[in-house]
Scaffold this active site. Structure first.
Site, short mmCIF file in Angstrom:
data_model
loop_
_atom_site.label_atom_id
_atom_site.label_comp_id
_atom_site.label_asym_id
_atom_site.label_seq_id
_atom_site.Cartn_x
_atom_site.Cartn_y
_atom_site.Cartn_z
N GLU A 95 0.82 -1.22 0.00
CA GLU A 95 0.00 0.00 0.00
C GLU A 95 0.86 1.27 0.00
OE1 GLU A 95 -2.82 -0.46 3.22
OE2 GLU A 95 -4.13 -1.65 1.93
N GLU A 134 -6.50 -8.12 -0.59
CA GLU A 134 -6.83 -8.15 0.84
C GLU A 134 -8.30 -7.82 1.03
OE1 GLU A 134 -4.68 -5.60 3.46
OE2 GLU A 134 -2.75 -6.01 2.51
C1 GLA Z 1 -4.20 -2.90 4.93
C2 GLA Z 1 -2.80 -3.43 5.04
C3 GLA Z 1 -2.69 -4.64 5.90
C4 GLA Z 1 -3.53 -4.51 7.14
C5 GLA Z 1 -4.95 -4.24 6.75
C6 GLA Z 1 -5.86 -4.12 7.95
O1 GLA Z 1 -4.92 -3.34 3.88
O2 GLA Z 1 -2.21 -3.70 3.80
O3 GLA Z 1 -1.34 -4.79 6.24
O4 GLA Z 1 -3.05 -3.45 7.90
O5 GLA Z 1 -5.00 -3.02 6.05
O6 GLA Z 1 -7.13 -3.73 7.60
#
Ligand code: GLA
Length: 570
Positions: A139, A290
């Site tokens: 991210e 995710e």
């Molecule tokens: C993001 C991050 C993860 C985790 C999630 C939790 O998507 O990439 O590492 O922190 O959020 O919601």
């Protein structure tokens, strides 16, 4: 079809790894993302590597028939990393380690350490049989205002503007005595007394996206000899720091992280996220990297997903063409900052509703071979090519994150969500497109909110021969956030056959003459060839039509927008 999640074995004793692999097999998991935040375990001291544990994890996964999306761990530098690698805030304070994402992509020492750890991973695992793809970073989105950032920003600005003269002109630095007489005077937008210059901030956002992309490309170049596809996961939501169109040209497998904001809207939010990811991918593979197994976030609360929702949200992505459905994370952590974040294996262990649903979803996905398979399970008709497009532009969104706006209610995200939602509820296939996209394959193009637009992009949109629906506060500025003069919306007024000489933001909703409910915004619209199809209570034109070009000078509620699109413009 890939199925799995982030796997963080470094958080668990080795005995648990064996159980993990057995449970993954039971759940039908075939891909896990490993090592995203494991830098301090891989390299406990500068240049001292410990990969023994990761060797065993990779081998164990391979023996279990599970492939690996191996991450470069650069989003979370270890505490030994020199301070120069940590980001400096807009107030000039350097952030401390103790969390994650404290990195500065402009710092030479950070870049050097990033390249070194990526090279080690390539050398050690580039030919490992479990390796399916590379997952660069996590991210992307940290900002840094240090001297390295300032220097890189100036170089970027010189490339973009050529001369100081043209930068001063583009940024309207005559306002508030901001004229720059030397490149050295230019800094990142630091904390200052009052509103920053919006053109300065917009270029800064563009620069930051480009600078992070360079960091990504650094890694991609090192990973290339392994021949494996390279991905990185996009954040989804209002924390938007990358220009997705530019990035998606470089990323081999587009990946989004999606956490819906409320149980009531999770389904349509999932469809929105999936259509955006598919559009960014533009024919390349893409996946849901995710999501949360058991939870939907809502106003700071974590609500459990209702039975069946876990599968439904996942299938929404598959129905839009995703080639993988993964979760954050495989096993819920015992401690650390996200100890209450759900996992595919929750704290209760495999004897839990979540894990049973995870296994069921694994079976379902194992039996689906195409997007239409998922559409059938969701009770939808087979997919067809989109004839309708929504113009999406991260740069426009950045411009709306400025404090220098005529109303606090101008909401980019909601404008996009609403346009998509109204089409989604009718199961209309829709693509998102960039303002410079080729539009020839579409019947209808919606421009829900696009304040700054370049002359070239404006000309392309104006020339679109199909039905064009432009909503308020679009085409009002150029790419430097300078107002297009002579009446709004400067970029489109001729095609729309109108001219607006006053914005009139409103607080209370009003009824239009055709029964539509309107709010947030209104305008004094003068007809210059267009006809009015709905009026404000004071008789002024609210919605207009000029041939097949429609203008909506207010924010309609969903039902009214639906009526406009499916009754009038259809
Ligand atoms: C993001 C991050 C993860 C985790 C999630 C939790 O998507 O990439 O590492 O922190 O959020 O919601």
């Amino acid at each position: 079809m890939y199925y799995g999640g982030d796997y963080n074995p470094e958080q668990w004793p080795e005995e648990v790894w064996h159980e993990d692999v057995a449970l993954m097999r039971r759940a039908g998991v075939n891909l896990v993302t490993v090592g995203v935040f494991a830098w301090s375990r891989m390299e406990p001291a500068p240049g001292v590597y410990d990969f023994g544990w990761l060797d065993r994890v990779m081998d164990l996964l391979h023996e279990g028939g599970i492939q690996v999306d191996l991450a470069t761990p650069t989003a979370s530098p270890p505490p030994w990393m020199p301070a120069d690698a940590r980001n400096v805030t807009a107030s000039g304070a350097r952030l401390m380690y103790g969390s994650r994402d404290t990195y500065c992509v402009h710092s030479p020492v950070y870049r050097e350490h990033s390249r070194a750890i990526v090279s080690e991973l390539v050398a050690r695992y580039g030919t490992h049989p479990a390796l399916a793809m590379w997952h660069v970073h996590n991210e992307y989105g940290s900002a840094c205002h240090c001297e390295h950032a300032a220097e890189a920003f100036r170089t970027w600005l010189q490339r973009r503007h050529g001369t100081l003269e043209s930068l001063n002109d583009a940024w309207t630095t005559a306002f508030w005595s901001q004229h720059y007489s030397s490149w050295q005077q230019i800094t990142p937008p630091m904390r200052t007394q009052w509103h920053p210059n919006p053109a300065h901030v917009l270029d800064w956002r563009r620069f930051r996206s480009d600078a992070m992309l360079e960091h990504f490309l650094d890694a991609k170049r090192l990973l290339a000899p392994t021949g494996k596809p390279v991905t990185t996961n996009y954040v989804f939501g209002s924390w938007v720091d990358v220009d997705h169109w530019a990035w998606s040209c470089e990323v081999d497998v587009i990946a989004v992280d999606h956490y819906p904001s409320s149980p009531e809207t999770a389904d349509e939010e999932s469809a929105f996220a999936a259509d955006l990811a598919r559009s960014w991918a533009a024919g390349k593979p893409w996946m849901l990297m995710e999501q949360a197994a058991g939870v939907v976030y809502s106003g700071g609360r974590t609500l459990p997903k209702a039975p069946g929702e876990l599968a439904r949200h996942s299938l929404r992505h598959v129905a839009a063409g995703a080639s993988g459905v993964l979760f954050f994370q495989w096993r819920a952590s015992r401690g650390g900052a996200e100890l209450w974040h759900h996992g595919m294996v929750p704290h209760a262990g495999p004897d839990s509703r979540t894990f049973r649903e995870v296994c069921e979803l694994g079976r379902t996905l194992g039996a689906i071979s195409s997007a239409d398979g998922a559409r059938e399970l969701l009770g939808l008709a087979p997919s067809r090519p989109a004839e309708v497009a929504i113009v999406w532009d991260d740069q426009a969104w950045w411009s709306l994150q400025s404090p220098s706006l005529p109303s606090p209610d101008l909401d980019y995200w909601e404008a996009m969500r609403q346009a998509h939602r109204v089409l989604f509820r009718r199961d209309v296939a829709v693509d998102f497109v960039s303002p410079s996209a080729d539009l020839s394959r579409y019947r209808m193009v919606l421009v829900p909110c696009l304040p700054p637009i370049s002359d070239a992009d404006a000309a392309r949109l104006r020339a679109f021969p199909g039905t064009l629906v432009v909503s308020f506060f679009s085409g009002v500025t150029d790419e430097h956030n300078r107002v297009r003069l002579g009446g709004h919306p400067g970029a489109f007024r001729e095609r729309l056959g109108i001219r607006v000489d006053e914005f009139r933001p409103i607080e209370e909703p009003v009824k239009l003459s055709d029964g539509s409910t309107a709010g947030v915004w209104s305008e004094a619209v003068e007809l210059r060839g267009a006809e009015a199809v709905a009026h404000y209570p004071d008789g002024g034109a609210a919605i207009t039509r000029n041939g097949n070009a429609w203008y909506v000078s207010t924010r309609l509620d969903d039902d009214s927008l639906d009526r406009l699109l499916f009754t009038h413009c259809a």
